[in-house]
Design a protein around this motif. Structure first.
Motif, short mmCIF file in Angstrom:
data_model
loop_
_atom_site.label_atom_id
_atom_site.label_comp_id
_atom_site.label_asym_id
_atom_site.label_seq_id
_atom_site.Cartn_x
_atom_site.Cartn_y
_atom_site.Cartn_z
N UNK A 81 0.84 -1.22 0.00
CA UNK A 81 0.00 0.00 0.00
C UNK A 81 0.86 1.25 0.00
N UNK A 82 1.86 1.29 0.90
CA UNK A 82 2.73 2.46 0.97
C UNK A 82 3.49 2.62 -0.33
N UNK A 83 3.91 1.48 -0.91
CA UNK A 83 4.70 1.53 -2.14
C UNK A 83 3.91 2.14 -3.28
N UNK A 84 2.67 1.67 -3.50
CA UNK A 84 1.97 2.21 -4.69
C UNK A 84 1.52 3.64 -4.47
N UNK A 85 1.22 4.02 -3.22
CA UNK A 85 0.90 5.43 -2.98
C UNK A 85 2.11 6.32 -3.18
N UNK A 126 4.71 10.25 -9.26
CA UNK A 126 4.43 10.48 -10.68
C UNK A 126 3.57 11.71 -10.88
N UNK A 127 2.49 11.85 -10.08
CA UNK A 127 1.54 12.92 -10.35
C UNK A 127 1.76 14.15 -9.47
N UNK A 128 2.57 14.05 -8.43
CA UNK A 128 2.63 15.12 -7.45
C UNK A 128 1.47 14.95 -6.47
N UNK A 129 1.56 15.57 -5.27
CA UNK A 129 0.58 15.32 -4.20
C UNK A 129 -0.84 15.64 -4.62
N UNK A 130 -1.10 16.88 -5.08
CA UNK A 130 -2.46 17.29 -5.43
C UNK A 130 -2.93 16.55 -6.69
N UNK A 178 -2.12 13.55 -7.57
CA UNK A 178 -2.50 12.18 -7.22
C UNK A 178 -3.87 12.13 -6.58
N UNK A 179 -4.15 13.13 -5.71
CA UNK A 179 -5.48 13.16 -5.06
C UNK A 179 -6.56 13.35 -6.12
N UNK A 180 -6.28 14.22 -7.11
CA UNK A 180 -7.27 14.43 -8.16
C UNK A 180 -7.42 13.20 -9.05
N UNK A 181 -6.31 12.47 -9.26
CA UNK A 181 -6.36 11.35 -10.20
C UNK A 181 -7.07 10.14 -9.63
N UNK A 182 -7.48 10.19 -8.37
CA UNK A 182 -8.25 9.07 -7.81
C UNK A 182 -9.57 8.92 -8.55
N UNK A 225 -0.05 0.06 -11.22
CA UNK A 225 -0.40 0.54 -12.56
C UNK A 225 -1.47 1.62 -12.47
N UNK A 226 -2.49 1.40 -11.62
CA UNK A 226 -3.58 2.38 -11.49
C UNK A 226 -3.04 3.69 -10.92
N UNK A 227 -2.10 3.59 -9.97
CA UNK A 227 -1.61 4.80 -9.32
C UNK A 227 -0.70 5.59 -10.25
N UNK A 228 0.09 4.89 -11.08
CA UNK A 228 1.09 5.63 -11.86
C UNK A 228 0.62 5.99 -13.26
#
Lengths: 263, 72
Positions: free
Chosen positions: A134-138, A144-148, A150-154, A257-260
């Motif tokens: 979990x920590x790894x993919x987050x 990859x996306x930057x903090x904000x 990544x939150x938006x890309x959910x 894959x989903x996270x990056x």
């Protein structure tokens, strides 16, 4: 003697053998090494020995069965889970995936040897493994996306504006719940499988005991049926041991894959 | 004593009910995977990966039921 009464009497011992009993403990502090942690270290040692010994003797053309086997396992993780699921830029994730796969596979297989305990049959160990994933993919998502970003890309892009918060909330819940499902899936499968094996073995031996103590010979046949069930269940458990390692690793790959990925 | 027994039994019944839906879901997913890979065997690898993912999503519900049966 009634065999079912005997089973009823002995099933407590079976359940007690699944408790995380201390192998050694520092005084009465409640801190020490449980049997599951001991077997985890043994699984870790076996994994390290296999991989290091094979890694030292790598050649261009593999010349022994053992090295061929380890290379095949690594190739399986790399092709099937790395290249097939993550796609572009999979190479940097292969070490984690291969570690997870080999460690979980050897932990699961160790539990099938009578007298050994499976380390993945304890919730605390599977919990730790799933937290690593979990920590790894987050971490890679944020990288990859930057903090904000990544939150938006959910939430998937291209939604109508009023729907975004609702979908985002559901996607967020399903993201957080991944850590729980990864841990409980592995634990539940291994624990329940070994409990079923234990119950079947207990039934077979209790019916046989009552025949020896002078009950009807019919109970011998029932004992034989339970023994056949036991062998069939054992074969199924061999499959499950591999399948759960595969599922854990491939789900980690899918989450990475989903996270990056940029969608 | 009697009430505790009934509550424990109801937890198990509740978990059994929670497992019905995911069971049907995984069955449908497996059916799709089997028919798909029978028609196009060269896609079997990708289909199996997708099947594992779909089964994992459906199974999450059953696992939630399993956890809730323990902690409630």
């Amino acid at each position: 003697m009634d065999p079912l009464a005997l089973v009823n009497e002995l099933v407590g011992h079976l359940q007690a053998s699944f408790d995380p009993a201390f192998v050694f403990e520092f005084g009465d502090s409640g801190i020490g090494m449980t049997q599951y942690v001991l077997w985890m270290f043994i699984a870790l040692a076996i994994t390290l020995i296999i991989v290091l010994v094979a890694g030292r003797r790598l050649t261009v053309v593999p010349n022994s069965k053992f090295i061929n086997m380890v290379e095949y396992g690594y190739q399986f993780v790399r092709k099937d889970m790395g290249e097939g699921v993550i796609g572009h830029g999979y190479k940097k994730h292969v070490p984690l995936l291969a570690t997870l796969f080999f460690f979980i596979l050897i932990s699961n297989v160790i539990g099938l040897i009578p007298g050994c305990k499976t380390p993945t049959g304890a919730l605390s160990i599977t919990w730790a493994l799933s937290v690593v994933s979990f920590v790894y993919f987050n971490y890679w998502g944020i990288k990859t996306h930057g903090g904000w970003g990544y939150i938006k890309s959910i939430a998937p892009s291209g939604l109508p504006a009023p729907m975004v918060p609702i979908i985002w909330f559901f996607e967020f819940v399903s993201l957080v719940i991944r850590v729980l499902t990864l841990a409980v899936r592995l634990y539940g499968n291994m624990f329940a499988g070994h409990m079923a094996l234990g119950i079947f073995a207990l039934m077979a031996s209790c019916f046989l005991t009552s025949v020896i103590n002078g009950a009807t010979v019919l109970f011998g046949g029932i004992s034989l049926v339970w023994l056949i069930f036991l062998v069939a269940m054992y074969a199924l458990e061999c499959l499950v041991a591999f399948l759960q390692a595969y599922v854990f690793t491939i789900l980690s790959a899918v989450y990475i894959q989903l996270a990056t990925s940029s969608h | 004593m009697e009430t505790i027994f009934i509550i424990n039994a109801l937890k198990l019944v509740g978990y059994g009910c929670a497992a019905i839906g995911p069971g049907i879901g995984i069955g449908i997913a497996c059916h799709g995977c089997c028919t798909g890979s029978a028609r196009q065997p060269e896609l079997a690898g990708r289909l199996f990966t997708n099947f594992i993912i779909a089964a994992a999503l459906a199974e999450a519900l059953a696992l939630l039921g399993f956890v809730l049966a323990f902690i409630l």
